[in-house]
Scaffold this motif. Structure first.
Motif, mmCIF file in Angstrom:
data_model
loop_
_atom_site.group_PDB
_atom_site.id
_atom_site.type_symbol
_atom_site.label_atom_id
_atom_site.label_comp_id
_atom_site.label_asym_id
_atom_site.label_seq_id
_atom_site.Cartn_x
_atom_site.Cartn_y
_atom_site.Cartn_z
ATOM 1 N N TYR A 466 78.703 -47.824 -0.982
ATOM 2 C CA TYR A 466 77.407 -47.148 -0.915
ATOM 3 C C TYR A 466 77.487 -45.769 -1.575
ATOM 4 N N TYR A 471 75.207 -50.463 -4.519
ATOM 5 C CA TYR A 471 74.440 -50.792 -3.325
ATOM 6 C C TYR A 471 74.464 -52.274 -2.996
ATOM 7 N N LYS A 511 70.030 -49.499 4.682
ATOM 8 C CA LYS A 511 70.038 -48.422 3.681
ATOM 9 C C LYS A 511 70.372 -48.959 2.294
ATOM 10 N N ARG A 514 67.315 -50.819 0.931
ATOM 11 C CA ARG A 514 66.238 -49.914 0.541
ATOM 12 C C ARG A 514 66.595 -49.142 -0.728
ATOM 13 N N LYS A 515 67.874 -48.868 -0.932
ATOM 14 C CA LYS A 515 68.310 -48.260 -2.197
ATOM 15 C C LYS A 515 68.080 -49.232 -3.356
ATOM 16 N N ILE A 522 65.026 -43.684 2.311
ATOM 17 C CA ILE A 522 66.200 -44.535 2.520
ATOM 18 C C ILE A 522 66.150 -45.180 3.893
#
Length: 559
Positions: A466, A471, A511, A514-515, A522
């Motif tokens: 991350y 991601y 997270k 969503r990235k 986020i």
């Protein structure tokens, strides 16, 4: 040509999946076997930003240099595949690659009349081929198959209609082709375990818990790493999550209530009819009887269990009839095959809930002259999966329900592999500041390779990927962690509670997704992300926890 390239790529991927091999030599020289990696559950996952995620469920040892060369060989093939897929998406010829999976190329894929259909169907076809490339069984393909996000097709259509200035359009379209990783569905019993909804795990769960909670000694006695009461709850929860029948899970709830062959403490007197009647009122007669056996017999003689723990033999002795063991109250005792199997399964859950190298009752309370190690130690996981797996493999045919651990008790770990995996993980834990991220990734990958049944190395990898902006890889690792936590129903690294590891992994997965979606928040935030009423004094956008948890639930797969 496009068709030849598509066919060649597909054949190469089919070969990878057929041999389950990551050896550079094998891939490039058409060998059919690989001595380094032969386990059939090896999976490959595509990430669209030219990265490769390799997730071995279990395979034998190989040198890191070999692993590096394997990764390089696969990465070349992966980059070629991704570049080809991206090009096909851009020119509206996605059917070329997809049709090849059935050995048929649609020669009309560039027909302008079909452009809209091709665009609409590209998501479904890409997911199907991703499952093929991942090499997963049909019921687990979604673990690896990307979920395509909705994208606009205007840039593709502009290019197909003859727009000469297509370079920026192609770049935008490629960037828009993003994947997300769905959340695995949380099993109902794991949800109940986290929420301590005992009646979901047993019809009389809450009543039994309240009965034990009324015993001061259960609440106030410091056990291995928690109170005795918490340990009893943990053992019960593990067995319930493994779908064990009432007699087994209830025995787990009070397994050492009458003491044990190694544990010198007791809540109920095994020689007292009154005490036995009291416990029978809590558990019911069948579970009390099995609990009485658990606390009064020498379990080491069951299936040569002690010899496996002490490493004088690898395999537990197969159950072929009643087991004769010593009973501290009644002398020699002939135990039925089912009782022996059930007691050994409870023993696995018992030790799994403790699983720390420095144990309170064993390494401190029972040492009259004074302990040789300071409690609580550093929290390093104990080594025990080698005998868990060996015993589970032996007793599974006598269990009413085979637990899902160790591939349904079909895989036996070696103590050498387990120790290597544990030590690789702990090396990262202890030396994070002095190790480079690349070194950490190598060690954590080794930890997964040697012990593929624990979640925590995946959680560490997810965090590293991350912060490296990888991601999709972060999401894949977070999902793998959740799947393994849901199977084991207990944490391996006991420095944090099981429910915390689950919660942390879910936030990592949220997270990362969503990235990938390029979401401005986020974590979930207010409808107007710039509303000063929902920004704190650190400039952070406020996150409604109810919305965050609901979004995680909404992202779960539905079966």
């Amino acid at each position: 040509s496009t068709q030849q390239l598509a066919g060649s790529l597909l054949l190469l991927w089919q070969k990878i999946l057929r041999t389950r091999s990551l050896s550079a030599t094998n891939l490039l020289h058409s060998s059919t076997n690989c001595t380094h990696c032969t386990h059939p559950s090896l999976t490959l996952c595509i990430e669209l930003n030219d990265r490769l995620s390799v997730l071995p469920s279990q395979h034998s040892t190989s040198q890191q240099s070999t692993v590096n060369s394997q990764r390089k060989a696969i990465e070349i093939i992966m980059k070629t595949t991704i570049a080809f897929l991206s090009t096909m998406m851009l020119v509206g010829a996605t059917t070329a690659f997809n049709s090849t999976s059935t050995s048929t190329i649609n020669s009309n894929s560039n027909n302008n009349n079909n452009n809209n259909n091709n665009t609409r169907n590209s998501q479904t076809r890409f997911e199907a081929n991703s499952a093929i490339i991942c090499g997963l069984s049909e019921d687990r393909a979604v673990s690896c198959a990307p979920r395509m996000l909705t994208t606009t097709s205007s840039s593709m259509n502009d290019n197909q209609n003859g727009d000469n200035d297509s370079s920026s359009t192609q770049t935008e379209s490629a960037a828009a082709m993003i994947t997300t990783v769905p959340f695995p569905q949380m099993p109902a019993k794991i949800h109940a375990l986290i929420h301590k909804d005992w009646n979901v795990l047993d019809p009389h769960g809450e009543q039994m818990m309240q009965s034990l909670k009324g015993i001061d000694a259960a609440i106030e006695f410091a056990h291995s790493r928690s109170t005795f009461y918490e340990h009893l709850q943990g053992t019960f929860g593990i067995l319930a999550a493994w779908d064990q029948p009432e007699v087994v899970r209830r025995t787990g709830l009070v397994h050492t209530a009458y003491s044990g062959d190694l544990f010198q403490f007791y809540l109920f007197d095994a020689t007292s009819d009154s005490d036995r009647s009291d416990l029978r009122a809590i558990l019911g007669e069948p579970a009390e009887a099995l609990t009485h056996l658990f606390g009064t017999v020498n379990r080491g003689g069951l299936c040569d269990f002690a010899s496996v723990v002490n490493q004088t033999q690898i395999h537990a002795k197969r159950i072929t009839g009643p087991q004769t063991v010593h009973h501290r109250v009644y002398g020699e005792w002939a135990m039925s095959e089912t009782d022996a199997a059930n007691i050994l399964l409870v023993t696995i859950a018992d030790y799994l809930d403790q699983m720390v190298e420095t144990n309170g009752w064993r390494d401190h309370h029972q040492i009259e002259e004074g302990a040789t190690v300071l409690y609580p130690g550093d929290g390093k996981p104990a080594v025990g999966f080698y005998w868990f797996s060996a015993v589970c493999h032996t007793v599974k045919e006598w269990l009413q329900v085979v637990p899902p651990i160790f591939n349904d008790c079909t895989t036996i770990m070696s103590i050498e592999d387990e120790t290597k995996g544990r030590d690789a993980y702990w090396n990262v834990v202890q030396h994070e500041k002095s190790l480079s991220e690349d070194e950490q990734v190598v060690l954590l990958t080794d930890a997964i390779k040697y012990n593929p049944f624990v979640a925590e190395p995946h959680i560490m990898l997810s965090q590293i990927f991350y912060r490296q902006d990888h991601y999709y890889q972060a999401a894949v690792e977070a999902r793998a962690a959740l799947e393994k936590l849901y199977v084991l129903a207990s944490a391996w690294d006991k420095r944090r509670a099981f429910e915390y590891w689950v919660g942390f992994s879910r936030i990592l997965l949220l997270k990362a997704n969503r990235k990938l979606e390029e979401n401005p928040c986020i974590l979930p935030c207010s409808a107007d992300a710039n509303d000063p009423l929902y920004i704190n004094y650190q400039g952070l956008k406020l996150t409604p926890l109810r919305d965050m948890v609901q979004e995680m639930k909404d992202r779960e797969e539905q079966y």
